[in-house]
Design a protein around this motif. Structure first.
Motif, mmCIF file in Angstrom:
data_model
loop_
_atom_site.group_PDB
_atom_site.id
_atom_site.type_symbol
_atom_site.label_atom_id
_atom_site.label_comp_id
_atom_site.label_asym_id
_atom_site.label_seq_id
_atom_site.Cartn_x
_atom_site.Cartn_y
_atom_site.Cartn_z
ATOM 1 N N VAL A 1 0.645 -1.277 -0.040
ATOM 2 C CA VAL A 1 -0.016 0.007 0.030
ATOM 3 C C VAL A 1 0.862 1.223 0.035
ATOM 4 O O VAL A 1 1.661 1.557 0.807
ATOM 5 C CB VAL A 1 -0.916 -0.128 1.160
ATOM 6 C CG1 VAL A 1 -1.721 1.235 1.361
ATOM 7 C CG2 VAL A 1 -1.840 -1.390 1.494
ATOM 8 N N ASP A 2 0.713 1.996 -1.173
ATOM 9 C CA ASP A 2 1.616 3.328 -1.165
ATOM 10 C C ASP A 2 1.371 4.187 0.152
ATOM 11 O O ASP A 2 -0.016 4.497 0.536
ATOM 12 C CB ASP A 2 1.487 3.843 -2.471
ATOM 13 C CG ASP A 2 1.861 3.271 -3.566
ATOM 14 O OD1 ASP A 2 2.671 2.307 -3.315
ATOM 15 O OD2 ASP A 2 1.590 3.301 -4.738
ATOM 16 N N GLY A 3 2.184 5.014 0.416
ATOM 17 C CA GLY A 3 2.301 6.108 1.476
ATOM 18 C C GLY A 3 1.718 5.819 2.875
ATOM 19 O O GLY A 3 1.455 6.495 3.706
ATOM 20 N N GLU B 1 -12.799 1.046 3.924
ATOM 21 C CA GLU B 1 -11.646 1.658 3.809
ATOM 22 C C GLU B 1 -10.751 1.108 4.987
ATOM 23 O O GLU B 1 -11.121 0.489 5.868
ATOM 24 C CB GLU B 1 -12.055 3.278 4.118
ATOM 25 C CG GLU B 1 -12.279 3.945 3.238
ATOM 26 C CD GLU B 1 -13.880 3.708 3.087
ATOM 27 O OE1 GLU B 1 -14.348 3.406 1.678
ATOM 28 O OE2 GLU B 1 -14.721 3.876 3.969
ATOM 29 N N THR C 1 -7.014 4.719 3.846
ATOM 30 C CA THR C 1 -6.796 4.294 2.333
ATOM 31 C C THR C 1 -7.906 3.372 1.805
ATOM 32 O O THR C 1 -8.876 2.967 2.577
ATOM 33 C CB THR C 1 -5.472 3.223 2.256
ATOM 34 O OG1 THR C 1 -5.709 1.840 2.685
ATOM 35 C CG2 THR C 1 -4.314 3.881 3.252
ATOM 36 N N ASP C 2 -7.621 3.209 0.457
ATOM 37 C CA ASP C 2 -8.651 2.245 -0.132
ATOM 38 C C ASP C 2 -7.981 1.045 -0.343
ATOM 39 O O ASP C 2 -8.510 -0.091 -1.281
ATOM 40 C CB ASP C 2 -9.312 2.701 -1.429
ATOM 41 C CG ASP C 2 -8.411 3.176 -2.445
ATOM 42 O OD1 ASP C 2 -7.182 2.833 -2.236
ATOM 43 O OD2 ASP C 2 -8.803 3.637 -3.538
ATOM 44 N N ARG D 1 -5.327 0.456 -1.816
ATOM 45 C CA ARG D 1 -4.252 0.997 -2.979
ATOM 46 C C ARG D 1 -3.612 2.419 -2.673
ATOM 47 O O ARG D 1 -2.361 2.497 -3.164
ATOM 48 C CB ARG D 1 -4.926 1.150 -4.547
ATOM 49 C CG ARG D 1 -5.557 -0.376 -4.727
ATOM 50 C CD ARG D 1 -5.965 -0.254 -6.125
ATOM 51 N NE ARG D 1 -6.266 -1.513 -6.618
ATOM 52 C CZ ARG D 1 -7.318 -2.270 -6.546
ATOM 53 N NH1 ARG D 1 -8.378 -1.546 -5.880
ATOM 54 N NH2 ARG D 1 -7.379 -3.378 -6.937
ATOM 55 N N LYS D 2 -4.452 3.444 -2.339
ATOM 56 C CA LYS D 2 -3.911 4.817 -2.250
ATOM 57 C C LYS D 2 -4.343 5.494 -0.938
ATOM 58 O O LYS D 2 -5.477 5.023 -0.578
ATOM 59 C CB LYS D 2 -4.041 5.657 -3.465
ATOM 60 C CG LYS D 2 -5.477 5.692 -3.598
ATOM 61 C CD LYS D 2 -5.731 6.586 -4.861
ATOM 62 C CE LYS D 2 -7.421 6.963 -5.297
ATOM 63 N NZ LYS D 2 -8.180 5.813 -5.282
ATOM 64 N N VAL D 3 -3.547 6.270 -0.568
ATOM 65 C CA VAL D 3 -4.113 7.046 0.572
ATOM 66 C C VAL D 3 -5.128 7.897 0.227
ATOM 67 O O VAL D 3 -5.343 8.834 -0.555
ATOM 68 C CB VAL D 3 -3.042 8.000 1.156
ATOM 69 C CG1 VAL D 3 -3.511 9.026 2.312
ATOM 70 C CG2 VAL D 3 -1.679 6.951 1.594
#
Length: 91
Positions: A41-43, A62, A77-78, A80-82
């Protein structure tokens, strides 16, 4: 932590990370044949899964993370992204 993060009706799984560990949090996506490996997961480096739920009412879960070195940070996050982040006072 589990939840349906992508809204496909199948539970997904998030694990790993943590302030003591430098491993990324990874998502395993639910599929008709079981879980399939996803990426990091990014971020959310140095964070760990805290809770999952549909916090914005869109029908998808979420994933909330707890992290931070000098403060207590919540990262949403979802999978995948913040989507958002905020700090809470530590004292």
């Amino acid at each position: 932590m589990s939840g349906d993060f992508n809204g496909d009706g199948r539970d997904d799984l998030a694990f790993g990370g943590g302030n003591r560990f430098y491993d990324p949090v990874r998502i395993w996506w639910g599929s008709p044949s079981g879980l399939r490996a996803g990426g990091a997961v990014d971020g959310v480096s140095r964070a760990e899964p805290l809770a999952a739920g549909d916090y914005d009412g869109d029908g998808d879960d979420e994933l909330a993370f707890a992290g931070g070195e000098n403060s207590f940070e919540i990262i949403v996050t979802d999978g995948r992204k913040v989507l958002g982040r905020f700090d809470l006072p530590t004292e």
